[in-house]
Design an enzyme around this catalytic site. Sequence first.
Site, PDB file in Angstrom:
ATOM      1  N   ASP A 148       4.825  34.275 -89.019  1.00  8.02           N
ATOM      2  CA  ASP A 148       3.816  33.668 -89.863  1.00  8.02           C
ATOM      3  C   ASP A 148       3.167  34.789 -90.670  1.00  8.02           C
ATOM      4  OD1 ASP A 148       1.184  31.164 -89.278  1.00  8.02           O
ATOM      5  OD2 ASP A 148       2.125  31.958 -91.093  1.00  8.02           O
ATOM      6  N   ASP A 166       6.800  24.689 -84.458  1.00  7.98           N
ATOM      7  CA  ASP A 166       6.367  25.735 -83.520  1.00  7.98           C
ATOM      8  C   ASP A 166       5.063  25.261 -82.905  1.00  7.98           C
ATOM      9  OD1 ASP A 166       4.546  26.695 -85.972  1.00  7.98           O
ATOM     10  OD2 ASP A 166       3.806  27.613 -84.105  1.00  7.98           O
ATOM     11  N   CYS A 207      16.279  18.657 -63.560  1.00  6.50           N
ATOM     12  CA  CYS A 207      16.059  19.759 -64.504  1.00  6.50           C
ATOM     13  C   CYS A 207      16.758  21.010 -63.977  1.00  6.50           C
ATOM     14  CB  CYS A 207      14.561  20.014 -64.683  1.00  6.50           C
ATOM     15  SG  CYS A 207      14.211  21.415 -65.757  1.00  6.50           S
ATOM     16  N   CYS A 249      16.083  24.149 -64.768  1.00  3.09           N
ATOM     17  CA  CYS A 249      15.312  25.400 -64.873  1.00  3.09           C
ATOM     18  C   CYS A 249      15.049  25.949 -63.475  1.00  3.09           C
ATOM     19  CB  CYS A 249      13.988  25.123 -65.607  1.00  3.09           C
ATOM     20  SG  CYS A 249      12.639  24.617 -64.538  1.00  3.09           S
ATOM     21  N   CYS A 259      12.566  24.072 -61.152  1.00  6.55           N
ATOM     22  CA  CYS A 259      13.016  22.796 -60.568  1.00  6.55           C
ATOM     23  C   CYS A 259      14.182  23.003 -59.607  1.00  6.55           C
ATOM     24  CB  CYS A 259      13.417  21.825 -61.673  1.00  6.55           C
ATOM     25  SG  CYS A 259      12.031  21.412 -62.730  1.00  6.55           S
ATOM     26  N   HIS A 280       9.814  26.087 -67.274  1.00  8.58           N
ATOM     27  CA  HIS A 280      10.119  24.648 -67.226  1.00  8.58           C
ATOM     28  C   HIS A 280       9.728  23.959 -68.541  1.00  8.58           C
ATOM     29  CE1 HIS A 280      10.464  20.492 -66.011  1.00  8.58           C
ATOM     30  NE2 HIS A 280       9.267  20.316 -66.549  1.00  8.58           N
TER      31      HIS A 280
HETATM   32  C1  E48 Z   1      -1.818  22.154 -81.672  1.00  9.95           C
HETATM   33  C2  E48 Z   1      -2.506  23.281 -80.912  1.00  9.95           C
HETATM   34  C3  E48 Z   1      -2.353  23.202 -79.400  1.00  9.95           C
HETATM   35  O1  E48 Z   1      -1.977  24.513 -81.348  1.00  9.95           O
HETATM   36  C4  E48 Z   1      -3.038  25.423 -81.364  1.00  9.95           C
HETATM   37  C5  E48 Z   1      -4.328  24.607 -81.487  1.00  9.95           C
HETATM   38  C6  E48 Z   1      -4.929  24.637 -82.853  1.00  9.95           C
HETATM   39  O2  E48 Z   1      -3.889  24.516 -83.816  1.00  9.95           O
HETATM   40  C7  E48 Z   1      -2.973  25.599 -83.867  1.00  9.95           C
HETATM   41  C8  E48 Z   1      -1.656  25.027 -84.370  1.00  9.95           C
HETATM   42  N1  E48 Z   1      -1.840  24.459 -85.709  1.00  9.95           N
HETATM   43  C9  E48 Z   1      -1.483  25.143 -86.809  1.00  9.95           C
HETATM   44  N2  E48 Z   1      -1.694  24.683 -88.063  1.00  9.95           N
HETATM   45  C10 E48 Z   1      -1.274  25.651 -88.910  1.00  9.95           C
HETATM   46  C11 E48 Z   1      -1.318  25.735 -90.310  1.00  9.95           C
HETATM   47  C12 E48 Z   1      -0.846  26.923 -90.937  1.00  9.95           C
HETATM   48  C13 E48 Z   1      -0.918  27.081 -92.361  1.00  9.95           C
HETATM   49  O3  E48 Z   1      -1.376  26.204 -93.138  1.00  9.95           O
HETATM   50  N3  E48 Z   1      -0.478  28.268 -92.890  1.00  9.95           N
HETATM   51  C14 E48 Z   1       0.044  29.257 -92.106  1.00  9.95           C
HETATM   52  N4  E48 Z   1       0.470  30.411 -92.687  1.00  9.95           N
HETATM   53  N5  E48 Z   1       0.141  29.140 -90.757  1.00  9.95           N
HETATM   54  C15 E48 Z   1      -0.313  27.976 -90.156  1.00  9.95           C
HETATM   55  C16 E48 Z   1      -0.263  27.870 -88.748  1.00  9.95           C
HETATM   56  C17 E48 Z   1      -0.756  26.714 -88.123  1.00  9.95           C
HETATM   57  N6  E48 Z   1      -0.892  26.359 -86.809  1.00  9.95           N
HETATM   58  O4  E48 Z   1      -3.428  26.641 -84.712  1.00  9.95           O
HETATM   59  C18 E48 Z   1      -3.906  27.732 -83.911  1.00  9.95           C
HETATM   60  C19 E48 Z   1      -5.367  27.936 -84.208  1.00  9.95           C
HETATM   61  C20 E48 Z   1      -3.014  28.948 -84.126  1.00  9.95           C
HETATM   62  O5  E48 Z   1      -3.750  27.339 -82.556  1.00  9.95           O
HETATM   63  C21 E48 Z   1      -2.807  26.320 -82.559  1.00  9.95           C
HETATM   64  O6  E48 Z   1      -3.927  23.274 -81.216  1.00  9.95           O
HETATM   65 ZN    ZN Z   2      12.366  22.304 -64.780  1.00 10.69          ZN
END
Ligand code: E48
Ligand code: ZN
Length: 371
Positions: A102, A276, A314, A316, A319, A345
Amino acid sequence: EVSITKFPADERKIIAKAHDKYKKARAGIINTRHGQIHTPAFMPVGTKGTVKAMLPESVQTTGADIILGNTYHLMLQPGAKRVFKLGGLHKFMNWSKPLLTDSGGFQVMSLSKLRKITEEGVIFNSHIDGSKFMLSPESSTEIQYLLGSTITMAFDECTPYPSTYEQAKSSMELTSRWAKRSRKAFYSRDGYGQFGIIQGSIYNDLRLKSALDLIELDFEGYAIGGLAVGEGQELMFKVLDYAPDLLPINKPRYLMGVGKPADIIGAVQRGIDMFDCVIPTRSGRNGQAFTKYGVVNIRNSKYKEDNTPLEEDCLCPACKNYTKAYLHYLVKVKEILGAMLMTWHNLMYFQKLMLRIREYIAQGKDFDFIS
Ligand SMILES: CC1(C)O[C@@H]2[C@@H](CO[C@@]3(CNc4nc5cc6c(=O)[nH]c(N)nc6cc5[nH]4)OC(C)(C)O[C@@H]23)O1
Ligand SMILES: [Zn+2]
């Protein structure tokens, strides 16, 4: 063998609707310098050059084709130049398959306290020792080159949620200017790629403008940014009902930061190819295991004498060789092996989900299962 059965008209409409719902899903292969990526793909998060509590060879056994790293963290420690001098991130972390990094803007906003956004880039103080840094389209792209990323992300501004139309518009326009500079700074080589990231929050005309601006730059793939930032699944799906279609059909589409199994299934149905999320690793370390029976909170006392595995079929190590009672104990006493087995897991679970989704798409079958 598809047997044609005469359905009453209204049922035919429902079935057509169901198939219609799946028609945007696609399964494919992305060929890179470091190997193939089978899509729809889930990328385990390896923020600081390691998927926490996992050996890279163990990550490989779960079926992951590609993992994610972070420019922001790695530029602060150990430093991109140092990683470059040591042979690049692949060698440094002993992961020879594809790596996506990223671009760092998002992490600056979610991690560092003091920062200033200018046209040039983002000036911020390291959350580690307070020293001053600047990330720009040029420096982010160079850092990702020094790391040796297979897939480089353009430097964008993740528009916060909620944002007014005006805020989202000016943020998206900044991202478009930064995308142009990122693309110019990218050193293109065979088997490597750079993805643009579209913004525009929940406003469809801004999402369209963002897509048009980035398509002009002819990136190797496109990410949908500005989601999974607190808008909730319903609003995210509302954007995904149209945003993927704004992007070139023949290029990978990556939804950043997503997500839970149900989010992934819904996004694949709307045309997304890559994901991701920290959920399988972070929640694994917190004692949550994803299973076909739902999420198991292994710390629950009902497991302290449960002599059965998380999932009997599973493959892994958690498990195959251990019981829920042992995992319950390890997590309770905060033993490192607990984090390792739970993470292993969950990563296996997420990769099995992706494998089943790819198989169902290839066979033209519905895959609304969430197990
Ligand atoms: C879902 C879950 C569990 O994932 C956690 C926490 C809060 O949400 C996350 C995941 N959401 C997320 N949206 C994104 C949007 C962008 C973006 O617009 N640009 C670029 N360059 N990178 C991004 C990376 C991103 N990650 O973002 C952080 C704050 C990294 O923690 C993650 O809730
Ligand atoms: Zn497993």
